[in-house]
Enzyme design. Structure first.
Site, short mmCIF file in Angstrom:
data_model
loop_
_atom_site.label_atom_id
_atom_site.label_comp_id
_atom_site.label_asym_id
_atom_site.label_seq_id
_atom_site.Cartn_x
_atom_site.Cartn_y
_atom_site.Cartn_z
N THR A 176 0.87 -1.19 0.00
CA THR A 176 0.00 0.00 0.00
C THR A 176 0.90 1.23 0.00
OG1 THR A 176 -0.27 -0.24 2.40
CG2 THR A 176 -2.03 -1.09 1.00
N THR A 213 0.94 -5.22 13.00
CA THR A 213 0.24 -4.35 12.07
C THR A 213 0.83 -4.42 10.67
OG1 THR A 213 1.56 -2.67 13.10
CG2 THR A 213 -0.71 -2.76 13.69
N SER A 426 -7.06 10.47 -0.52
CA SER A 426 -7.29 11.32 -1.71
C SER A 426 -6.52 10.80 -2.91
CB SER A 426 -6.91 12.76 -1.41
OG SER A 426 -5.56 12.85 -1.05
#
Length: 426
Positions: A176, A213, A426
């Site tokens: 990501t 995580t 965004s």
């Protein structure tokens, strides 16, 4: 009530600057693991023109162990994996792992379960394996419905493209905000044969130890029972992925899966020297991947090891170490190359670990900064400032009250972290 439509894929226009702490030699040459095949594709889960789905097929007889986030808001995919992980041990059927990036399928209500079940069923049908042997993971934006139909539409191509050589592409597909793909490997001799381990991971932000995580997938050809493998994986998680932190935030999607295909040498006696050697090799791979996640921490310019000794017990040592590692004041001082040991004292004091101010000792690498609760007579500020210019740093704290010890790893906190996370959606 009409549900909102899944968002359309958007162009991937952001330019990624590779972390200065990335491995200098790039992605390692990982060995092929007998019994594992990989394929990747661009499904447009969130972005156009980005490889965002990975499929791994495991041979019949493979066993799968795992550890997962303990977040109270964990995703449907995590809950599904947790429910499946202990259902069978070396089943005759094969197994599969399907991972998408760009959308975490978390906080999506019933839609989340619909997506998980639809994808599990679709993969099971195409590969001829039970749904209980299909493990799915999703990573990315929270709170948006997963357009799982896009992934389903890509499955035929994925199955056709399965190859033993595809692990490097798989590492890229699960990224990501990562700035580089992460891989690690090890080999160990068992009964005169070479056993192989290869692993990949993703993780950069929302990194804090709570197992853990990130997404991590490790493969080995060793023949081992699922119970024994699970015991090893759970134990090693606590000394690797549960000892790292980037920003103290725990994700909703964190999954570690370790698959053993049984195509290589067998481990029966888990007290044998060979079993211990295998555990050390797996530990090396897990710790390597954990360190790479920290080195790719969002905006990171420093890799920091923090070792606390002299604690009342190991748990207190880890508590104090994590307090230091998660302190914004400590992390920004490190970013500014400021040897501000006072912030370390403050972090120890707030940690909840038993501590005595007048016994505290602090070191920066080879330099003794404080001893007996005071600045060390031989310490020179210039030495500390010079040391802080290094990319890799070691901070030591001696609480002076017991034998407990722990090491955790973190990175600095720079303005780049804000830049990345201020416009993540965004």
């Amino acid at each position: 009530m009409q549900l909102a439509a899944a968002p359309q894929a958007v162009p991937a226009t952001k330019v990624t600057v590779v972390s200065p702490l990335a491995p200098k030699d790039g992605f390692p040459l990982l060995p092929q693991i007998a019994g594992v095949e990989f394929a990747t594709t661009q499904a447009g889960v969130r972005y156009k023109n980005r490889t965002d789905v990975m499929l791994a097929r495991l041979a019949p007889g493979s066993v799968v162990a795992g550890t997962f986030t303990r977040s109270a808001t964990r995703s449907a995919a995590v809950l599904d994996c947790q429910a499946k992980i202990g259902l069978n041990d070396g089943a005759d059927q094969g197994a599969a792992i399907l991972v998408n990036s760009g959308n975490s399928n978390a906080f999506t209500g019933a839609r989340g379960w619909t997506s998980v079940h639809a994808l599990s069923a679709a993969v099971a049908s195409r590969l001829g394996v039970p749904e209980s042997r299909v493990f799915t993971s999703s990573t990315g934006v929270i709170g948006e419905p997963l357009p799982h139909e896009r992934i389903e539409s890509a499955l035929d191509g994925l199955v056709a493209g399965l190859s033993p050589q595809g692990i490097a592409d798989a590492a890229r597909a699960i990224m990501t905000t990562d700035t580089y793909p992460k891989g690690a490997m090890a080999e160990v001799e068992i009964a005169g044969q070479t056993a192989r381990i290869a692993g990949i991971a993703k993780g950069s932000g929302m990194i804090a130890p709570d197992m853990a995580t990130m997404l991590v997938y490790i493969f080995t050809d060793v023949a081992i029972s699922r119970k024994a493998l699970q015991s090893i994986v759970s134990r090693l998680t606590d000394t690797s992925f549960n000892c790292i932190t980037v920003d103290s935030d725990t994700s909703t999607s964190d999954t570690l899966l370790v698959a053993a295909t049984g195509q290589g040498p067998a481990l029966g006696n888990m007290r044998s020297a060979e079993a211990k050697a295998f555990e050390r090799a797996l530990s090396d791979v897990m710790l390597n991947l954990a360190h790479q996640v920290v080195r790719d921490g969002e905006g990171a310019t420093k890799f920091v090891g923090i070792t606390v000794t002299g604690a009342a017990d190991n748990a207190d040592a880890k508590r104090a170490a994590l307090s230091i590692a998660n302190s914004p004041l400590v992390k920004t001082a490190i970013a500014g190359e400021d040897p501000n040991w006072g912030r370390i004292v403050a972090a120890v004091g707030k940690s909840g670990a038993a501590a005595d101010r007048d016994r505290l000792g602090i070191t920066f690498g080879p330099f003794t900064v404080a001893s007996g609760g005071l600045v060390d007579p031989g310490y020179e500020e210039a030495d500390g400032a010079g040391y802080m210019k290094n990319q890799d740093l070691e901070i030591g704290v001696d609480l002076g009250i017991g034998k407990g010890k722990a090491t955790v790893w973190t990175c600095d906190l720079t303005h780049r972290y804000i830049d990345i996370n201020a416009d993540y959606r965004s």
